[in-house]
Each structure stands twice: as C-alpha cells, then as structure tokens.
Design an enzyme around this catalytic site. Structure first.
Site, PDB file in Angstrom:
ATOM      1  N   LYS A   1      -3.166   8.426   2.886  1.00  0.00           N
ATOM      2  CA  LYS A   1      -4.413   8.203   3.646  1.00  0.00           C
ATOM      3  C   LYS A   1      -4.257   8.683   5.084  1.00  0.00           C
ATOM      4  O   LYS A   1      -5.226   9.168   5.684  1.00  0.00           O
ATOM      5  CB  LYS A   1      -4.815   6.725   3.607  1.00  0.00           C
ATOM      6  CG  LYS A   1      -5.300   6.228   2.249  1.00  0.00           C
ATOM      7  CD  LYS A   1      -6.515   6.983   1.731  1.00  0.00           C
ATOM      8  CE  LYS A   1      -7.182   6.241   0.580  1.00  0.00           C
ATOM      9  NZ  LYS A   1      -8.233   7.065  -0.084  1.00  0.00           N
TER      10      LYS A   1
ATOM     11  N   TYR B   1       0.839  -1.204   0.000  1.00  0.00           N
ATOM     12  CA  TYR B   1       0.000   0.000   0.000  1.00  0.00           C
ATOM     13  C   TYR B   1       0.880   1.264   0.000  1.00  0.00           C
ATOM     14  O   TYR B   1       0.499   2.311  -0.495  1.00  0.00           O
ATOM     15  CB  TYR B   1      -0.980  -0.011   1.173  1.00  0.00           C
ATOM     16  CG  TYR B   1      -2.178   0.892   0.950  1.00  0.00           C
ATOM     17  CD1 TYR B   1      -3.001   0.718  -0.163  1.00  0.00           C
ATOM     18  CD2 TYR B   1      -2.474   1.923   1.834  1.00  0.00           C
ATOM     19  CE1 TYR B   1      -4.084   1.548  -0.375  1.00  0.00           C
ATOM     20  CE2 TYR B   1      -3.564   2.751   1.628  1.00  0.00           C
ATOM     21  CZ  TYR B   1      -4.365   2.568   0.519  1.00  0.00           C
ATOM     22  OH  TYR B   1      -5.441   3.393   0.293  1.00  0.00           O
TER      23      TYR B   1
HETATM   24  P1  NAD Z   1     -12.620   3.468  -8.259  1.00  0.00           P
HETATM   25  O1  NAD Z   1     -11.537   3.230  -9.230  1.00  0.00           O
HETATM   26  O2  NAD Z   1     -13.977   3.029  -8.624  1.00  0.00           O
HETATM   27  O3  NAD Z   1     -12.666   5.001  -7.845  1.00  0.00           O
HETATM   28  C1  NAD Z   1     -11.523   5.822  -7.834  1.00  0.00           C
HETATM   29  C2  NAD Z   1     -11.922   7.104  -8.508  1.00  0.00           C
HETATM   30  O4  NAD Z   1     -10.884   8.086  -8.430  1.00  0.00           O
HETATM   31  C3  NAD Z   1     -12.243   6.913  -9.994  1.00  0.00           C
HETATM   32  O5  NAD Z   1     -13.560   7.317 -10.257  1.00  0.00           O
HETATM   33  C4  NAD Z   1     -11.253   7.843 -10.686  1.00  0.00           C
HETATM   34  O6  NAD Z   1     -11.792   8.457 -11.839  1.00  0.00           O
HETATM   35  C5  NAD Z   1     -11.019   8.873  -9.594  1.00  0.00           C
HETATM   36  N1  NAD Z   1      -9.856   9.710  -9.862  1.00  0.00           N
HETATM   37  C6  NAD Z   1      -8.543   9.358  -9.900  1.00  0.00           C
HETATM   38  N2  NAD Z   1      -7.784  10.413 -10.267  1.00  0.00           N
HETATM   39  C7  NAD Z   1      -8.642  11.465 -10.447  1.00  0.00           C
HETATM   40  C8  NAD Z   1      -8.484  12.821 -10.849  1.00  0.00           C
HETATM   41  N3  NAD Z   1      -7.286  13.333 -11.160  1.00  0.00           N
HETATM   42  N4  NAD Z   1      -9.589  13.607 -10.925  1.00  0.00           N
HETATM   43  C9  NAD Z   1     -10.815  13.110 -10.628  1.00  0.00           C
HETATM   44  N5  NAD Z   1     -11.030  11.830 -10.254  1.00  0.00           N
HETATM   45  C10 NAD Z   1      -9.952  11.023 -10.170  1.00  0.00           C
HETATM   46  O7  NAD Z   1     -12.137   2.749  -6.893  1.00  0.00           O
HETATM   47  P2  NAD Z   1     -12.723   2.744  -5.412  1.00  0.00           P
HETATM   48  O8  NAD Z   1     -12.084   1.572  -4.769  1.00  0.00           O
HETATM   49  O9  NAD Z   1     -14.190   2.871  -5.433  1.00  0.00           O
HETATM   50  O10 NAD Z   1     -12.053   4.046  -4.776  1.00  0.00           O
HETATM   51  C11 NAD Z   1     -12.772   5.095  -4.172  1.00  0.00           C
HETATM   52  C12 NAD Z   1     -12.113   5.504  -2.859  1.00  0.00           C
HETATM   53  O11 NAD Z   1     -12.221   4.437  -1.931  1.00  0.00           O
HETATM   54  C13 NAD Z   1     -10.628   5.823  -2.965  1.00  0.00           C
HETATM   55  O12 NAD Z   1     -10.338   6.938  -2.146  1.00  0.00           O
HETATM   56  C14 NAD Z   1      -9.986   4.588  -2.369  1.00  0.00           C
HETATM   57  O13 NAD Z   1      -8.724   4.874  -1.819  1.00  0.00           O
HETATM   58  C15 NAD Z   1     -10.987   4.245  -1.302  1.00  0.00           C
HETATM   59  N6  NAD Z   1     -10.919   2.890  -0.763  1.00  0.00           N
HETATM   60  C16 NAD Z   1     -10.941   1.803  -1.582  1.00  0.00           C
HETATM   61  C17 NAD Z   1     -10.903   0.515  -1.053  1.00  0.00           C
HETATM   62  C18 NAD Z   1     -10.894  -0.705  -1.948  1.00  0.00           C
HETATM   63  O14 NAD Z   1     -10.443  -1.761  -1.502  1.00  0.00           O
HETATM   64  N7  NAD Z   1     -11.377  -0.632  -3.158  1.00  0.00           N
HETATM   65  C19 NAD Z   1     -10.819   0.346   0.337  1.00  0.00           C
HETATM   66  C20 NAD Z   1     -10.803   1.478   1.163  1.00  0.00           C
HETATM   67  C21 NAD Z   1     -10.851   2.749   0.598  1.00  0.00           C
HETATM   68  O1  0WE Z   2      -6.939   3.031  -1.919  1.00  0.00           O
HETATM   69  C1  0WE Z   2      -6.983   2.017  -2.586  1.00  0.00           C
HETATM   70  C2  0WE Z   2      -6.595   2.065  -4.048  1.00  0.00           C
HETATM   71  C3  0WE Z   2      -5.380   2.909  -4.258  1.00  0.00           C
HETATM   72  C4  0WE Z   2      -4.860   2.971  -5.658  1.00  0.00           C
HETATM   73  C5  0WE Z   2      -4.926   1.930  -6.560  1.00  0.00           C
HETATM   74  C6  0WE Z   2      -4.393   2.077  -7.835  1.00  0.00           C
HETATM   75  C7  0WE Z   2      -4.397   0.970  -8.843  1.00  0.00           C
HETATM   76  C8  0WE Z   2      -4.310   1.476 -10.259  1.00  0.00           C
HETATM   77  C9  0WE Z   2      -4.223   4.132  -6.029  1.00  0.00           C
HETATM   78  N1  0WE Z   2      -3.688   4.289  -7.259  1.00  0.00           N
HETATM   79  C10 0WE Z   2      -3.761   3.294  -8.162  1.00  0.00           C
HETATM   80  N2  0WE Z   2      -3.192   3.480  -9.396  1.00  0.00           N
HETATM   81  C11 0WE Z   2      -3.372   2.633 -10.420  1.00  0.00           C
HETATM   82  O2  0WE Z   2      -2.802   2.817 -11.523  1.00  0.00           O
HETATM   83  N3  0WE Z   2      -7.346   0.831  -1.985  1.00  0.00           N
HETATM   84  C12 0WE Z   2      -7.632   0.845  -0.559  1.00  0.00           C
HETATM   85  C13 0WE Z   2      -7.402  -0.458  -2.676  1.00  0.00           C
HETATM   86  C14 0WE Z   2      -6.083  -1.113  -2.468  1.00  0.00           C
HETATM   87  O3  0WE Z   2      -5.010  -0.756  -3.205  1.00  0.00           O
HETATM   88  C15 0WE Z   2      -3.932  -1.486  -2.736  1.00  0.00           C
HETATM   89  C16 0WE Z   2      -4.338  -2.316  -1.677  1.00  0.00           C
HETATM   90  C17 0WE Z   2      -5.718  -2.058  -1.499  1.00  0.00           C
HETATM   91  C18 0WE Z   2      -6.595  -2.684  -0.467  1.00  0.00           C
HETATM   92  C19 0WE Z   2      -2.617  -1.473  -3.159  1.00  0.00           C
HETATM   93  C20 0WE Z   2      -1.695  -2.303  -2.526  1.00  0.00           C
HETATM   94  C21 0WE Z   2      -2.083  -3.114  -1.480  1.00  0.00           C
HETATM   95  C22 0WE Z   2      -3.409  -3.136  -1.044  1.00  0.00           C
END
Ligand code: NAD
Ligand code: 0WE
Length: 276
Positions: free
Chosen positions: A165, A158
C-alpha cells in the site's frame, strides 16, 4: 436538466466481489448520480456474485472478466471497453491480494514469491490499469484506488500489504504526474477497516473494528456507502483540482495520537477478549 454529477460519464470499476465490497458502495454512489458503469470481475466465481448486483443498477453495466495477474486479460478488458464505448471518463481500482498465512506473524518472514505476488496484484495492477485506461480518457478523466493506513504506520498483521500500500500510494503520485497533462486526475482513498470478503478470516478483525469505533474522532466505523460518496466527490467535477492526493475516509482515526481516556476501560475490554 443535467443536474446529476455523473450524467453522461462512463467508467470502469475493478474489484467488485459481492454486496459487502467497497467497490459496491462506490458503484451505488456513482449509479445514483447517473453514471454508466462497466464492472470487471476476477473469475467465474465472482461473475455469479456480480450478475445479481448488476441488475440493481439503473443503467445496464458492461460486465467484463479481468484477472489483473494477466496482462492479456487486462488488455482484452480495456479493448472491449474501447470497442463498446470508444472512451472512458473514470476508473476505480479496488483490488488487493496477499497470501492469508503471511498476514500474520513477522513481516520479515514474507517469502520472495508472496512479496512479488502481493506487489503485482495490489500495486502493479494499478499502474497497468492507468496505462490502459488513459488513452481512452479523451476528454480528461479521474482515477481512484483504495489504500489503508497500514501503509503509513505499523499495524499488527497487515505486514507485506502495508508495504504494497505504501508503494501504491507512491504510484498514485507518479501516475498523477504522468497523466496530469492530459487532464486525468489520480487519487487514493485511505479507508478505515470494513468487514468485507478481503477482511474475512483476518485474525482479530472484529476487535479491530471495535477498537476503531472507540478511538476514531467520530466514534464509529466507516461504511462502503460513505467511501462511495467520497469516491464520487473525487471522480466527479467536485474534485476538479484534486490530484496526487491520498484522502482518509476513516472517521478521523488516522489523526489519533493516543486512545481516548474516557474509553480506557472499554479499550481494555476489547483487549481482554484476547489478542494474538
Ligand atoms: P473485496 O474482497 O470485496 O475486494 C477485493 C477484490 O480484489 C475482489 O473483488 C477480488 O476479486 C479482487 N482481486 C483479487 N485478486 C485479483 C486478481 N488477480 N484479479 C482481479 N481482481 C482481483 O474487499 P474490499 O475490502 O472491498 O477491498 C477493496 C480494496 O479496498 C482493496 O484494495 C483493499 O485493500 C482496500 N481496503 C479495504 C479495507 C477494508 O477494511 N476492507 C480498508 C482500506 C482499504
Ligand atoms: O487491504 C485490506 C485487505 C488485504 C487482504 C486481505 C486478504 C484476506 C484473504 C489481502 N489479501 C488477503 N488474502 C486473503 O486470502 N484491508 C485493509 C483489510 C484488512 O486486512 C488486514 C487488516 C485490515 C484492516 C489484515 C491484517 C490486519 C488488518
């Protein structure tokens, strides 16, 4: 007659990419309680995916383009909301980004450029959104962002996102005090891992999901719909006195101090699938 939690409330959702997005789970929960939504998307690629989702909502949403790396794009987005609605009741920030190649290996190898970009998109954009949204929250309001446990504890791969974060969670506390006097609440949801676009291509993500399933208190993973329900609680009057808080919506995984003994064999199987 007014028995829906979000009836008469208007809000912006930032970070909707597709139907797997956490933002979509939140949009559906808010929609089910009568909210009127605006949805911002990053670019034309996202626009194509967001349009069919918009059709599924009961009240036609305002669709706005907003790339958070550009203050001009951010300003235009909120100016359009002001022009169309004149006010705002809630804001959802569900945006994070880092260079995929630096979400593995050593955190100390993160480049200066990627550190700055990661912090800009994943943390500063939240502060800027708070700044632009708050003048529109004339009757008070509520703001929610999404974070992950990698801010509190080391989690393999991460890396720089964990640092961003941690900064985001601190930003929630500071913004909550900036905006508290005008009746705007600011909180974060720390979600468990979910297979979204932002999780695609992350090495071992499938294994991480399996690991969480075995070792969380509820012995399962969280869904975007469940994160949506928690967000609804924070954004509605149900959360009236909750602010500056980070709520874990992760089936209890964050409180785990040791893996479950009954799952030692199963955990070993997950590991045997091979870890980097
Ligand atoms: P997702 O890919 O569906 O959403 C990420 C969004 O970020 C996308 O819509 C993308 O367009 C947007 N984004 C990135 N760069 C941008 C920019 N320059 N301008 C505008 N938008 C931009 O993935 P998600 O998992 O739904 O992520 C949403 C949030 O949840 C993130 O903050 C992520 O860190 C957090 N999160 C995700 C998880 C997981 O496991 N998926 C867990 C905890 C927290
Ligand atoms: O916050 C996130 C996603 C973060 C994320 C993921 C990507 C993948 C594609 C940020 N930037 C990028 N850029 C890309 O090009 N999560 C909480 C989901 C997530 O991401 C991980 C996790 C988990 C959980 C990355 C490494 C290890 C665990």
């Amino acid at each position: 007659m007014n028995n829906l939690l979000m009836e008469g409330k208007r809000g912006l959702i930032m970070g909707l990419a597709n139907d797997k997005s956490i933002a979509w789970g939140i949009a559906q929960a808010l929609n089910s309680q009568g909210a009127q939504l605006a949805i911002s998307y990053q670019n034309e690629v996202m626009e194509k995916r967001v349009k069919p989702l918009a059709l599924q909502l009961d009240k036609e949403p305002l669709l706005l383009q907003c790339d958070v790396t550009s203050s001009e794009s951010m300003t235009n987005c909120f100016a359009e909301i002001e022009r169309r609605w004149g006010k705002l009741d809630f804001l959802v920030h569900a945006i994070a980004f880092s260079d995929k190649n630096q979400l593995r290996g050593r955190t100390i190898d993160t480049t200066r450029d990627n550190f700055a970009m990661t912090m800009d998109i994943s943390c500063f954009s939240f502060l800027e959104a708070c700044k632009l949204a708050s003048p529109l929250m004339k009757d008070g309001g509520a703001i929610v962002t999404l974070t992950y446990m990698g801010s509190e504890k080391y989690l393999p791969n991460y890396n720089v996102m964990g640092i961003a974060k941690a900064a985001l969670e601190a930003a929630v506390r500071y913004a909550a005090f900036d905006l508290g006097e005008q009746g705007v609440r600011v909180n974060a949801i720390s979600a468990g891992p979910i297979k979204t676009l932002a999780a695609s291509g992350i090495g071992d993500f499938r294994k991480m999901l399996h690991w969480n399933e075995l070792n969380s208190a509820l012995e399962r993973n969280v869904t975007p719909e469940e994160v949506g329900q928690a967000a609804l609680g924070l954004l509605s009057d149900c959360g009236k006195s909750i602010t500056a808080e980070v709520i874990h919506v992760d089936c209890g995984y964050h409180a785990q101090g040791m893996i479950k003994m009954k799952h030692v064999a199963a955990n070993a199987e997950v590991l045997k699938e091979g870890v980097e």
